[in-house]
Design a protein around this motif. Structure first.
Motif, mmCIF file in Angstrom:
data_model
loop_
_atom_site.group_PDB
_atom_site.id
_atom_site.type_symbol
_atom_site.label_atom_id
_atom_site.label_comp_id
_atom_site.label_asym_id
_atom_site.label_seq_id
_atom_site.Cartn_x
_atom_site.Cartn_y
_atom_site.Cartn_z
ATOM 1 N N THR A 347 0.829 -1.203 0.000
ATOM 2 C CA THR A 347 0.000 0.000 0.000
ATOM 3 C C THR A 347 0.865 1.256 0.000
ATOM 4 O OG1 THR A 347 -1.709 -1.171 1.235
ATOM 5 C CG2 THR A 347 -1.870 1.207 1.157
ATOM 6 N N GLY A 348 1.670 1.441 1.021
ATOM 7 C CA GLY A 348 2.548 2.600 1.053
ATOM 8 C C GLY A 348 1.909 3.879 1.531
ATOM 9 N N SER A 349 0.639 3.835 1.953
ATOM 10 C CA SER A 349 0.031 5.032 2.532
ATOM 11 C C SER A 349 0.615 5.247 3.928
ATOM 12 C CB SER A 349 -1.489 4.885 2.614
ATOM 13 O OG SER A 349 -1.844 3.861 3.517
ATOM 14 N N VAL A 350 0.460 6.450 4.451
ATOM 15 C CA VAL A 350 1.049 6.768 5.752
ATOM 16 C C VAL A 350 0.058 7.537 6.622
ATOM 17 C CG1 VAL A 350 3.415 6.813 4.878
ATOM 18 C CG2 VAL A 350 2.087 8.917 4.874
ATOM 19 N N ASN A 351 0.080 7.290 7.953
ATOM 20 C CA ASN A 351 -0.650 8.148 8.893
ATOM 21 C C ASN A 351 0.320 8.825 9.857
ATOM 22 O OD1 ASN A 351 0.044 6.147 10.720
ATOM 23 N ND2 ASN A 351 -1.995 6.000 11.626
ATOM 24 N N GLY A 352 1.613 8.748 9.526
ATOM 25 C CA GLY A 352 2.693 9.423 10.243
ATOM 26 C C GLY A 352 3.893 9.419 9.313
ATOM 27 N N PHE A 353 4.807 10.340 9.470
ATOM 28 C CA PHE A 353 5.915 10.439 8.529
ATOM 29 C C PHE A 353 6.955 9.348 8.779
ATOM 30 C CE2 PHE A 353 4.314 14.843 8.200
ATOM 31 C CZ PHE A 353 4.175 14.895 6.821
ATOM 32 N N HIS A 354 7.150 8.489 7.791
ATOM 33 C CA HIS A 354 8.142 7.418 7.911
ATOM 34 C C HIS A 354 9.551 7.983 8.091
ATOM 35 C CE1 HIS A 354 5.629 3.953 5.940
ATOM 36 N NE2 HIS A 354 4.989 4.570 6.911
ATOM 37 N N ASP A 355 9.789 9.147 7.505
ATOM 38 C CA ASP A 355 11.103 9.761 7.603
ATOM 39 C C ASP A 355 11.436 10.167 9.040
ATOM 40 O OD1 ASP A 355 13.404 10.466 6.167
ATOM 41 O OD2 ASP A 355 12.863 12.577 6.192
ATOM 42 N N SER A 356 10.399 10.295 9.875
ATOM 43 C CA SER A 356 10.598 10.707 11.269
ATOM 44 C C SER A 356 10.628 9.536 12.239
ATOM 45 C CB SER A 356 9.480 11.674 11.691
ATOM 46 O OG SER A 356 9.556 12.887 10.969
ATOM 47 N N THR A 357 10.372 8.333 11.754
ATOM 48 C CA THR A 357 10.385 7.188 12.663
ATOM 49 C C THR A 357 11.809 6.876 13.102
ATOM 50 O OG1 THR A 357 10.423 5.684 10.747
ATOM 51 C CG2 THR A 357 8.285 6.133 11.747
ATOM 52 N N MET A 358 11.913 6.114 14.185
ATOM 53 C CA MET A 358 13.216 5.740 14.723
ATOM 54 C C MET A 358 13.986 4.890 13.703
ATOM 55 S SD MET A 358 13.573 7.106 17.676
ATOM 56 C CE MET A 358 14.891 6.129 18.390
ATOM 57 N N PRO A 359 15.322 4.912 13.755
ATOM 58 C CA PRO A 359 16.111 4.168 12.762
ATOM 59 C C PRO A 359 15.742 2.689 12.651
ATOM 60 C CG PRO A 359 17.532 5.638 13.997
ATOM 61 C CD PRO A 359 16.184 5.717 14.653
ATOM 62 N N LEU A 360 15.514 2.024 13.806
ATOM 63 C CA LEU A 360 15.170 0.601 13.730
ATOM 64 C C LEU A 360 13.770 0.389 13.168
ATOM 65 C CD1 LEU A 360 16.755 -1.062 16.890
ATOM 66 C CD2 LEU A 360 17.666 -0.817 14.575
ATOM 67 N N THR A 361 12.846 1.322 13.410
ATOM 68 C CA THR A 361 11.530 1.237 12.779
ATOM 69 C C THR A 361 11.670 1.406 11.280
ATOM 70 O OG1 THR A 361 10.505 2.191 14.756
ATOM 71 C CG2 THR A 361 9.183 2.158 12.750
ATOM 72 N N GLY A 362 12.499 2.367 10.875
ATOM 73 C CA GLY A 362 12.767 2.525 9.451
ATOM 74 C C GLY A 362 13.352 1.268 8.842
#
Length: 571
Positions: A347-362
């Motif tokens: 899907t790739g939709s977002v409800n929060g910015f992936h660029d702002s997630t923690m490194p391990l979440t990324g």
């Protein structure tokens, strides 16, 4: 925290309940059994008549692929020219300009291949006309294309020996009329009644609490947002996607959207077991995929609720630090769940910015797309997993000293070579694209690393590398999300990701369909005492190990240079 976690558990439980019933319905629909949607048969006959289609005409696997590729090429040409000339077409109340050729090339391919990688902002990059007649249209037919391809595989393994694999056009039409459209109506109504725009009016004007006058974009968004999630597409009507308060107004719509994007990928697993009469085998597939999801989800929730230590050093509370890049309406737990399911499927939709997630979440998001086989997109999720099954069957056969067999058919060199090529294609495209972009930036092809207008990257160092890696991973996985520190709307990114999108969509469809077709036409071999059983937990673990080993060998070095290095830099 506890309330948010209960919301995540409730969302997944509802997803599973809906998917079980939907899977039964999908199996009946394509098996030709009676369903409650049979009243749509006259509409389908009308479509067949005006298109000159004989839905009873059986096709072999080559004819299926020829039909699939031909109609997709036609849709690309149609979308490309409409996007270039959208400023001259109706339904453009905000006066948005036409897209440049390189951006139109990328956008048309991206939505054609069910990726929806957006190098533009929805409010200003498209008109209402192209949002509806290009983007929404492609979101329906691209999802239907993936499902239709999977139904060919269903047909191949239902009968013992056959070359008659149904009719592609019949599968394509019924997917739209009997699955996608009815469910989308329900989702769109929920969104519209909760505040998502559904009108054709242009921008509205509001005065903020600070006294500023702001133009607010709107439009007939509810229907498009429904299919963007149901069809595992992901492209937002608004640039901020499902973070935008009009695209995702409240927690009810948040649950609706996160449920809708997962129900078809899971339902297709159950439909597979029912259709080929091997429910135990489908349950093993579901178990392996769910295990993969949990391995990615649990660390993401822990990381996002724990907050950023760099922010904590500034004297900010843990809760405040955890909310960076999140929407206050949803919170870090719901964002972690969304970021996991939106990347394990396409899907790739977002409800929060992936660029702002923690490194391990990324890293979890990257690994989800790199493996690209846990639930997956509409239809293509099982097709990707099928490749790993063939490899696992081959390796298992070598271990026990027998000719590998799957579903009563001998797996020989030709099928294994196809599977190996498809499995290696995915990491090759991701790593080659990342290497090319790194080389381009290092040699100053388009910009420096410093923050300047028109730059390719806004972040140097580890995170900048992760942004480039994410861009090609998202493209190769037909996902479409991004680490949006990346300045991606230029000729280099538009063209390079465009070619990755094409290759990553069609070769992984061609390969499994070809393997299934080749196996189906072979002589059926009855099971014996020495037959490798594929519906056992042991084989499920074997398949999971193959997925992990291939992903680890291919991607660990690049992950070490990006998110892992960034994680250690925080401490």
């Amino acid at each position: 925290m506890n309330t948010e976690l209960l919301g995540v558990i409730a969302s997944y439980a509802l997803t599973l309940i809906i998917a079980i019933f939907l899977g039964r319905y999908i199996a009946k629909t394509f098996a030709g059994e009676k369903t409650w949607m049979d009243f749509l048969a006259p509409l389908e006959r009308f479509i067949y008549k005006i298109c000159g289609i004989n839905p009873k005409e059986e096709m072999n696997w080559k004819q299926h692929l020829k039909a699939l590729l031909t109609i997709n090429m036609l849709w690309f040409v149609y979308a490309f020219f409409l996007l270039i000339f959208q400023d001259k077409l109706p339904l453009n109340p905000d006066g948005n300009p036409g897209q440049t050729p390189d951006l139109a090339f990328n956008t048309a391919i991206s939505f054609l291949v069910n990726c929806n990688l957006q190098h533009y902002s929805g409010e200003s990059g498209l008109t209402y006309f192209t949002q509806l007649f290009v983007i929404t249209f492609l979101q329906f037919v691209s999802a239907a294309t993936g499902i239709a391809a999977l139904i060919v595989v269903f047909k191949a393994f239902r009968d013992k020996t056959t070359t008659k694999l149904g009719n592609f056009w019949d599968f394509l039409v019924k997917t739209n009329t009997r699955i996608l459209l009815p469910i989308c109506v329900v989702i769109a109504l929920i969104l519209a009644f909760n505040g998502t725009p559904a009108s054709y009016a242009g921008k509205d004007t509001i005065v903020t609490m600070q006294g500023d006058t702001v133009g607010v974009s709107r439009g007939p968004a509810a229907g498009m947002i429904a299919i963007k999630h149901l069809g595992t597409n992901g492209g937002g009507w608004f640039g901020a996607n499902s973070i935008h308060p009009l695209e995702n107004p409240n927690y009810l719509t948040n649950m609706t959207e996160v449920i809708s994007q997962v129900i078809i990928p899971i339902a297709m697993i159950f439909a597979f077991g029912i259709f080929i009469r091997r429910r135990k085998f489908a349950n093993i597939i579901f178990g392996v995929m769910t295990l993969g999801m949990l391995i990615l989800l649990i660390p993401s929730i822990i990381q996002e609720t724990g907050g950023n230590p760099a922010i904590a050093k500034m004297g900010v509370s843990q809760l405040t630090g955890a909310m960076e890049g999140k929407e206050v309406r949803f919170g870090p737990t719901a964002t972690a769940y969304w970021s996991t399911v939106t990347t394990i499927i396409s899907t790739g939709s977002v409800n929060g910015f992936h660029d702002s997630t923690m490194p391990l979440t990324g890293m979890m998001q990257l690994v989800a797309m790199m493996t690209n086989s846990f639930y997956g997109g509409c239809g293509v999720g099982i097709l990707n997993y099928f490749i790993f099954i063939i490899i696992a069957v081959f390796i298992s056969g070598l271990m026990v000293g027998r000719t590998p067999e799957f579903m009563g058919h001998k797996v020989e060199a030709r099928e294994v070579k196809i599977a190996a090529l498809v499995a290696l294609l995915h990491p090759f495209l991701i790593l080659a694209g990342t290497a090319l972009s790194s080389f381009a930036i290092a040699h100053g092809w388009g910009a420096n690393w410093a923050v300047q207008p028109g730059n390719w990257l806004n972040n140097p160092g580890y995170h900048g590398f992760s942004e480039m890696l994410y861009e090609y991973t998202s493209s190769a996985a037909n996902n479409g999300s991004g680490f949006e520190g990346l300045g991606d709307n230029n000729i280099f990114w538009n063209v390079s990701t465009g070619f990755v999108l094409i290759l990553s969509r069609y070769l992984p469809i061609i390969g499994p369909v070809a393997i299934a077709g080749l196996l189906a036409q072979k002589k059926y071999v009855p099971e014996s005492a020495g037959t490798l059983k594929t519906d056992t937990a042991t084989f499920g673990i074997m398949t999971f190990a193959v997925i992990v080993i291939i992903a680890a060998l291919a991607f660990f070095p690049s992950l070490a240079l990006g998110p892992i290095a960034e994680y250690f830099s925080l401490y």
